[in-house]
Scaffold this active site. Structure first.
Site, short mmCIF file in Angstrom:
data_model
loop_
_atom_site.label_atom_id
_atom_site.label_comp_id
_atom_site.label_asym_id
_atom_site.label_seq_id
_atom_site.Cartn_x
_atom_site.Cartn_y
_atom_site.Cartn_z
N CYS A 156 0.79 -1.06 0.02
CA CYS A 156 0.05 -0.15 -0.08
C CYS A 156 0.84 1.16 0.12
O CYS A 156 1.93 1.18 0.51
CB CYS A 156 -0.87 0.02 1.33
SG CYS A 156 -2.17 -1.22 1.10
N ARG A 196 5.50 -1.07 -6.64
CA ARG A 196 5.12 -2.02 -5.73
C ARG A 196 4.05 -2.81 -6.03
O ARG A 196 3.85 -4.03 -5.21
CB ARG A 196 4.89 -1.11 -4.35
CG ARG A 196 6.28 -0.41 -3.83
CD ARG A 196 5.73 0.55 -2.76
NE ARG A 196 6.77 1.41 -2.48
CZ ARG A 196 7.52 1.40 -1.80
NH1 ARG A 196 7.63 0.37 -0.98
NH2 ARG A 196 8.48 2.21 -1.65
N TRP A 231 -3.25 -2.63 -1.52
CA TRP A 231 -3.45 -4.32 -1.59
C TRP A 231 -4.52 -4.57 -0.70
O TRP A 231 -4.57 -4.43 0.57
CB TRP A 231 -2.25 -4.86 -1.00
CG TRP A 231 -1.49 -5.05 -2.18
CD1 TRP A 231 -0.14 -4.45 -2.19
CD2 TRP A 231 -1.29 -5.94 -3.36
NE1 TRP A 231 0.82 -4.86 -3.35
CE2 TRP A 231 -0.04 -5.88 -3.98
CE3 TRP A 231 -2.43 -6.96 -3.88
CZ2 TRP A 231 0.28 -6.71 -5.06
CZ3 TRP A 231 -1.98 -7.66 -4.91
CH2 TRP A 231 -0.76 -7.53 -5.57
N ASN A 237 -2.93 2.09 6.01
CA ASN A 237 -2.35 0.97 5.58
C ASN A 237 -2.31 0.34 7.15
O ASN A 237 -2.13 0.86 7.99
CB ASN A 237 -0.78 1.31 5.48
CG ASN A 237 -0.46 1.77 4.17
OD1 ASN A 237 -1.09 1.80 3.20
ND2 ASN A 237 0.74 2.35 3.95
N GLY A 238 -2.61 -0.90 6.86
CA GLY A 238 -2.80 -1.73 8.05
C GLY A 238 -3.89 -2.46 8.07
O GLY A 238 -4.95 -2.40 7.30
N GLU A 265 17.48 -20.74 10.50
CA GLU A 265 17.46 -19.58 9.63
C GLU A 265 18.38 -18.60 10.54
O GLU A 265 18.86 -17.76 9.77
CB GLU A 265 15.90 -19.12 9.61
CG GLU A 265 15.73 -17.86 9.16
CD GLU A 265 16.39 -17.45 7.60
OE1 GLU A 265 16.84 -18.24 7.01
OE2 GLU A 265 16.48 -16.43 7.22
N LYS A 316 21.33 -16.61 8.90
CA LYS A 316 21.67 -15.22 8.70
C LYS A 316 22.89 -14.56 9.21
O LYS A 316 23.64 -13.93 8.77
CB LYS A 316 20.37 -14.44 9.49
CG LYS A 316 19.03 -14.46 9.06
CD LYS A 316 18.94 -13.60 7.71
CE LYS A 316 19.20 -14.08 6.39
NZ LYS A 316 18.12 -14.91 5.93
N GLU A 365 25.81 -15.69 6.94
CA GLU A 365 26.13 -14.98 5.80
C GLU A 365 26.37 -13.65 5.77
O GLU A 365 27.18 -12.99 5.00
CB GLU A 365 24.85 -15.57 4.81
CG GLU A 365 23.68 -14.56 5.08
CD GLU A 365 22.50 -14.94 4.41
OE1 GLU A 365 22.70 -15.02 3.04
OE2 GLU A 365 21.23 -14.88 4.87
N HIS A 393 23.44 -35.23 21.69
CA HIS A 393 24.11 -36.41 21.00
C HIS A 393 25.34 -36.02 20.23
O HIS A 393 25.79 -36.47 19.28
CB HIS A 393 23.05 -36.73 19.78
CG HIS A 393 21.59 -37.48 20.47
ND1 HIS A 393 21.92 -38.73 21.42
CD2 HIS A 393 20.42 -37.04 20.51
CE1 HIS A 393 20.54 -38.88 21.49
NE2 HIS A 393 19.63 -37.63 21.43
N LYS A 421 22.34 -12.23 -4.94
CA LYS A 421 20.95 -12.20 -4.61
C LYS A 421 19.92 -13.46 -5.26
O LYS A 421 19.01 -14.19 -4.62
CB LYS A 421 20.14 -10.80 -4.76
CG LYS A 421 18.81 -10.83 -4.57
CD LYS A 421 18.65 -10.48 -2.86
CE LYS A 421 17.18 -10.61 -2.44
NZ LYS A 421 16.94 -11.12 -1.09
C1 F6R Z 1 19.61 -16.25 2.39
C2 F6R Z 1 19.12 -16.21 1.23
C3 F6R Z 1 19.30 -17.59 0.42
C4 F6R Z 1 18.22 -17.64 -0.53
C5 F6R Z 1 18.35 -18.76 -1.45
C6 F6R Z 1 17.26 -19.01 -2.21
O1 F6R Z 1 19.41 -15.09 3.20
O2 F6R Z 1 18.61 -15.29 0.59
O3 F6R Z 1 19.72 -18.82 1.05
O4 F6R Z 1 17.04 -17.99 0.49
O5 F6R Z 1 19.51 -18.36 -2.34
O6 F6R Z 1 16.69 -18.04 -3.19
P1 F6R Z 1 15.23 -17.90 -3.82
O7 F6R Z 1 14.51 -17.59 -2.59
O8 F6R Z 1 15.62 -16.45 -4.67
O9 F6R Z 1 15.09 -18.91 -4.45
#
Ligand code: F6R
Length: 613
Positions: free
Chosen positions: A2, A27, A74, A100-101, A486, A490, A493, A509, A608
């Site tokens: 939004c 967006r 949205w 928004n919300g 996860e 994070k 990386e 274990h 990315k």
């Molecule tokens: C971690 C990260 C990667 C993606 C992975 C899959 O922060 O961004 O582990 O999650 O490369 O990417 P997608 O989701 O674009 O398939």
């Protein structure tokens, strides 16, 4: 996502607001609208569909004047239609709002207002805001005070902008929680309001960012910022760069931090038009899931990579628990080399932010080759994973620029929950009350995320304590076990600290041998069905001299008494708790990397979108 734009000044608001909305166009949205004060009354134009439709409408039936406010939407409550598009007028036609919300208590408020004789013209929660303002105006309050009382009455996280034909010298706006920003742009004898800086960047560089729980009364001359309780706030005026990339980062240092904070908004948009809170139903039209298909599915393979795969792991819990359907999670790079057992009653469900990850696409192709039904949960519109699927759920998070995925992790958690509820209904494995309860829980998600974001100052302190560690262990159980994975991903990386996520019950274990005072242990211990088990894991880690950082439910004195650092998160329905527990871990990784002076948005060796095998 939004978008909101507002203008007050001597010029015609119509082109300013429409241009501002245009800047937010990438967006995506499902409807758009505009309201201006024209000859003492409020004139509104709004329509379903793209902004061009609104522009055509205004071309055919022009409106002009100021102040003016506009919105791209949205849908959350009610289908995307002209009737449900913002702005929403009150019954008197003198007050108008964009928003928004999600008004979490909208059903209660609507019932109260209806009992007072108010007629609702749309299916939206937003309309309660404008009727409440009118309710307070009728008691003799002015617009500012009526708005203040309304802001205090509504629950949830919001960005709100409203104006009245009876007080044409002002626009009142507020930010409640973290449902996206509310930015006031300062000009000369004219001022602007926007959800995002790019909308007003062509007019001004001087901006005020409203904090949560603040409102502003914006006039031609300036902006008065106050707390919701009426205390004046000396708001800092920021000078933003003309550089569109820097401007897009807004008040944040890095895209990753911005995207972490955008989660309230992306989660609101995730529920957009898909959750029918009144009837307790989920709609996922792009999935093409017929009752016949739902009944014949015998198994779902979820396939994905990295962060997306961890979202899929949570999905396994959700679908098996709610829809009683067997789910296997297989990372994309392994799937096709394993000769998985697939037939036409198997669904292969891929999860991907980019929709272009080579391993995930290869897994989808393997599924196709073996005759499976192909589904995807994807962020990038029009990407391969969306195009080749028989049905898809689009993530609604907006572009994710930071390499470390954050908002594209929490959105699929909610998508998978909605999918599980829909499957359960179509397969007839859930009674109506359970379904209604599960759906009702969704309305708290944006606010829970907002409250989890409020832990940032505490998380930052923990980040300072951990910034120099060499290794870090993350432990979780049950539905929060993937969150341990996860959290560790994070951290490694973006901060280059070695981190491992582990199922807490497995610690004894082997990995327990690693624990000493140099090995911090991040324990996910919200009050979920695995809580007692996590308590004993924390005790075991403490007994070996480990430094324990616990993510635990607010007010949990037991964990508070054991852990060295506690990050208190709001109590959440357990199947939605991963949304709440992961947010502090995203912020922890972010702050450690930022403190270490690293390139948070583009960590070394990473891309990315990984389009090679
Ligand atoms: C971690 C990260 C990667 C993606 C992975 C899959 O922060 O961004 O582990 O999650 O490369 O990417 P997608 O989701 O674009 O398939």
């Amino acid at each position: 996502m939004c978008g909101i734009v507002g203008y007050i000044g001597p010029r015609d608001a119509t082109p300013i607001v429409l241009n501002g909305l245009k800047r937010l166009e990438y967006r995506g949205y499902d409807s758009a609208g505009l309201a201006v004060l024209q000859n003492g009354s409020i004139a509104v134009r709004r329509d379903a569909g793209k902004l061009d439709r609104l522009i055509d409408l205004v071309g055919q039936s022009p409106i002009s004047g100021a102040p003016g406010i506009g919105h791209t939407r949205w849908a959350t409550h009610g289908a995307p239609s002209a009737r449900n598009a913002h702005p929403h007028l009150g019954s008197t036609g003198r007050v108008v709002v964009v928003h928004n919300g999600i008004v979490e208590n909208f059903l209660e408020l609507r019932d109260e207002l209806t009992a007072e004789g108010v007629n609702f013209n749309s299916e939206t929660d937003t309309e309660t805001i404008v009727h409440l303002v009118e309710h307070y105006l009728a008691t003799g309050l002015n617009l500012t005070e009526a708005a203040r009382k309304t802001f205090l009455d509504i629950q949830g996280a919001h960005g709100i902008v409203l104006m009245s034909a009876d007080e044409p010298d002002k626009i009142v706006c507020a930010r409640l929680g973290n449902a996206g920003g509310v930015v006031v742009g300062l000009g000369e004898g004219e001022n602007y309001i926007a959800s995002d800086i790019p909308a007003i960047l062509e007019h001004t560089r001087q901006v005020i960012f409203l904090e949560s729980h603040q409102m502003a009364v914006v006039t031609r001359e300036g902006a008065r910022v106050e707390s919701l309780e009426g205390k004046p706030v000396q708001a800092e005026v920021h000078s933003v760069s003309w550089d569109p990339v820097a401007a897009e980062k807004g008040e944040f240092r890095h895209f990753m931090q911005k995207e972490i904070h955008e989660q309230v908004r992306s989660l609101t948009d995730t529920l957009a038009g898909r959750v029918d809170f009144e009837n307790g139903r989920i709609r996922l039209p792009e999935l093409n899931l017929s009752p016949e298909l739902a009944q014949r599915i015998t198994k779902i393979f979820i396939t994905a990579c990295g962060t997306a795969a961890y979202a899929g792991m949570v999905g396994k819990y959700l679908i098996e628990k709610i829809a009683r359907l067997p789910v296997e999670l297989e990372i994309g790079s392994e799937f096709r080399y394993r000769d998985p057992i697939i037939d036409e009653n198997t669904v292969v469900l891929a999860i991907s932010q980019s929709g272009e990850t080579a391993d995930t696409l290869a897994a989808m192709e393997e599924g196709r080759r073996k005759g499976a039904v192909l589904w995807s949960i994807v962020n990038a519109i029009g990407s391969q994973a969306m195009r080749i699927a028989d049905g898809y759920i689009s993530m609604q998070t907006g572009p994710e620029i930071g390499v470390a995925s954050t908002k594209a992790f929490t959105a699929p958690l909610v998508d998978l929950y909605m999918l599980a509820v829909l499957l359960a209904e179509l397969r007839g494995v859930i009674d109506e009350q359970t379904r209604r309860n599960l759906v009702a829980d969704l309305r708290f998600v944006p606010d829970l995320a907002s409250r989890a974001l409020n832990t940032e100052p505490i998380v930052e302190k923990v980040a300072w304590a951990l910034k120099d560690v060499r290794d870090c262990l993350y432990l979780g159980r049950g539905i929060n076990m993937p969150i341990a994975y996860e959290g560790a991903l994070k951290l490694k990386e973006i901060s280059y600290i070695h981190a491992e996520g582990y199922p807490a019950g497995e610690m004894k274990h082997g990995p327990i041998a690693l624990i000493d005072r140099d090995m911090p242990v991040v324990c996910l211990a919200p009050r979920d069905p695995w809580y007692e088990k996590m308590i004993s894991q924390i005790q075991q880690a403490k007994a070996r001299g480990g430094t324990v950082v616990a993510v635990a439910t607010e007010g949990d004195e037991l964990v508070g008494g054991m852990a060295d650092h506690i990050i208190p998160v709001p109590e959440a329905p357990w199947m939605l708790s991963p949304v709440v527990t992961v947010i502090p871990l995203q912020m922890l990784a972010y702050h450690i990397a930022a403190i270490r002076g690293l390139d948070v948005d583009q960590p070394r060796n990473l891309a990315k979108s990984v389009t090679v095998e």
